[in-house]
Design a protein around this motif. Structure first.
Motif, PDB file in Angstrom:
ATOM      1  N   MET A 126       0.847  -1.195   0.000  1.00  0.00           N
ATOM      2  CA  MET A 126       0.000   0.000   0.000  1.00  0.00           C
ATOM      3  C   MET A 126       0.881   1.243   0.000  1.00  0.00           C
ATOM      4  O   MET A 126       1.657   1.467   0.914  1.00  0.00           O
ATOM      5  N   ARG A 127       0.802   2.029  -1.062  1.00  0.00           N
ATOM      6  CA  ARG A 127       1.643   3.216  -1.208  1.00  0.00           C
ATOM      7  C   ARG A 127       1.242   4.285  -0.205  1.00  0.00           C
ATOM      8  O   ARG A 127       0.075   4.636  -0.084  1.00  0.00           O
ATOM      9  N   THR A 128       2.206   4.803   0.509  1.00  0.00           N
ATOM     10  CA  THR A 128       1.964   5.872   1.469  1.00  0.00           C
ATOM     11  C   THR A 128       2.644   7.148   0.972  1.00  0.00           C
ATOM     12  O   THR A 128       3.879   7.199   0.887  1.00  0.00           O
ATOM     13  N   PRO A 129       1.887   8.179   0.620  1.00  0.00           N
ATOM     14  CA  PRO A 129       2.508   9.427   0.168  1.00  0.00           C
ATOM     15  C   PRO A 129       3.428  10.006   1.240  1.00  0.00           C
ATOM     16  O   PRO A 129       3.200   9.825   2.440  1.00  0.00           O
ATOM     17  N   ILE A 130       4.446  10.721   0.818  1.00  0.00           N
ATOM     18  CA  ILE A 130       5.393  11.315   1.756  1.00  0.00           C
ATOM     19  C   ILE A 130       4.675  12.200   2.770  1.00  0.00           C
ATOM     20  O   ILE A 130       5.068  12.270   3.947  1.00  0.00           O
ATOM     21  N   LEU A 131       3.577  12.845   2.376  1.00  0.00           N
ATOM     22  CA  LEU A 131       2.852  13.737   3.277  1.00  0.00           C
ATOM     23  C   LEU A 131       2.110  12.991   4.379  1.00  0.00           C
ATOM     24  O   LEU A 131       1.589  13.625   5.303  1.00  0.00           O
ATOM     25  N   GLN A 132       2.084  11.655   4.290  1.00  0.00           N
ATOM     26  CA  GLN A 132       1.401  10.839   5.293  1.00  0.00           C
ATOM     27  C   GLN A 132       2.375   9.930   6.042  1.00  0.00           C
ATOM     28  O   GLN A 132       1.980   8.900   6.584  1.00  0.00           O
ATOM     29  N   THR A 133       3.642  10.314   6.089  1.00  0.00           N
ATOM     30  CA  THR A 133       4.650   9.514   6.775  1.00  0.00           C
ATOM     31  C   THR A 133       5.015  10.127   8.116  1.00  0.00           C
ATOM     32  O   THR A 133       4.796  11.321   8.369  1.00  0.00           O
TER      33      THR A 133
END
Length: 331
Positions: free
Chosen positions: A1-8
């Motif tokens: 599941m790809r996690t955008p950098i803004l959600q890390t």
């Protein structure tokens, strides 16, 4: 599941260093990073390119948790932008079913441009405009070399180019303090990398900052010295950062926001053509959505935003009066 950098987690750390209050949470198949925003009307929660969810059920659970968080923090509305919700998820239906509505404006870009980096380098290069390939292969013959850096102090190179470009072209870029904080937090952690093109006997002539996760490399900030435009160093920088991401096993490059395909005169049209010249395909996200928590205050917020285009041309005295009204209604 790809996690955008803004959600890390590292992005949450960066936002806290900027002085923001940030909340994080996760459950089975979902997670979020939510930032507390302030306005004259009160607090709101903003979840940039999030929450992250693997399907409709987990998206619903994440949104319910965010709604509870908004109430706990006395936020009068919640703002979300789900971009990774699993194949087949009808995101709009889930959002509308929970009472969300499209925001007045999208915060993060709705349209973006992705490049698949899983192919062999020759195929990645073949997907680019031929002139880009030629620049990349021959730029060294013109005395230009490209290096990458995780040293936060090198961000001053990019800041210098961005400041000059902003002055010459009359546009607003992120502040120097924002970029310095991003560099100090993200670069040592391997979540950002600076690429610098240098000309022999001169020094830096172009730079670009990427944001990085194991899932994607984001082409985030870039600028160059116009005095050396004919060398096309910016092109060589982009090709190099794409090749390096491939070599690290990163599957996707996100070139970030582009103009909508049906708006050829859009203000982003120029750099959209630049980004698309490296191959790839467009993606359209669901956009920015709001969930009112305090209905009256949210309706006032929407009304004030609708009137902004009118009152922006009014006298300072009128604008001050409207601001006082907003503060009074907040109490």
């Amino acid at each position: 599941m790809r996690t955008p950098i803004l959600q890390t987690d590292i992005w949450a750390t960066f936002q806290r260093e900027l002085g923001k209050t940030v909340h994080t949470d996760s459950g089975t198949g979902w997670s979020f990073v939510s930032i507390v925003e302030t306005s004259p009307l009160g607090l709101s929660l903003y979840c940039p390119y999030g929450p992250v969810a693997q399907d409709s059920r987990s998206l619903t659970e994440a949104l319910t948790a965010l709604q509870d968080l908004a109430r706990t923090n006395n936020a009068f509305y919640l703002r979300v932008e789900p971009v990774n919700t699993g194949d087949g998820t009808d995101v709009d239906a889930v959002l509308r079913g929970l009472g969300l509505r499209p925001a007045p404006l999208d915060v993060q870009p709705r349209h973006s441009w992705l490049i698949d980096l899983r192919d062999e380098p020759t195929k990645i290069l073949a997907g680019m405009r031929s002139s880009n390939r030629n620049v990349y292969r021959n730029v060294g013959k013109k005395g230009v070399s490209i290096r990458s850096s995780h040293d936060p102090h090198d961000i001053e190179i990019l800041i210098g180019f961005l400041t000059k470009t902003a002055e010459e072209r009359e546009f607003t870029s992120h502040s120097a303090d924002y970029l310095r904080t991003a560099a100090s937090v993200l670069m040592p952690a391997g979540a950002a990398e600076l690429y610098i093109a240098e000309l022999t006997d001169h020094g830096p002539i172009a730079a670009a900052l990427t944001y990085d996760t194991p899932d994607e490399r984001v082409y985030a900030h870039a600028a160059a010295d116009d005095n050396f435009r004919k060398l096309s160093a910016s092109v060589a920088v982009v090709v190099q950062l794409l090749m390096d991401a491939h070599n690290k096993g990163v599957p996707t490059a996100d070139m970030w926001g582009i103009a909508p395909p049906d708006q050829p005169d859009h203000k982003w049209a120029g750099f959209t053509r630049f980004k698309q010249s490296f191959g790839g395909t467009g993606v359209i996200y669901t956009g920015t959505w709001d969930l009112p928590v305090v209905g009256l205050r949210y309706r006032l917020y929407r009304g004030l935003r609708s009137a902004r285009s009118v009152i922006s041309n009014q006298s300072p005295r009128v604008r001050r009066a409207l601001t006082r009204l907003a503060h009074t209604l907040r109490r």
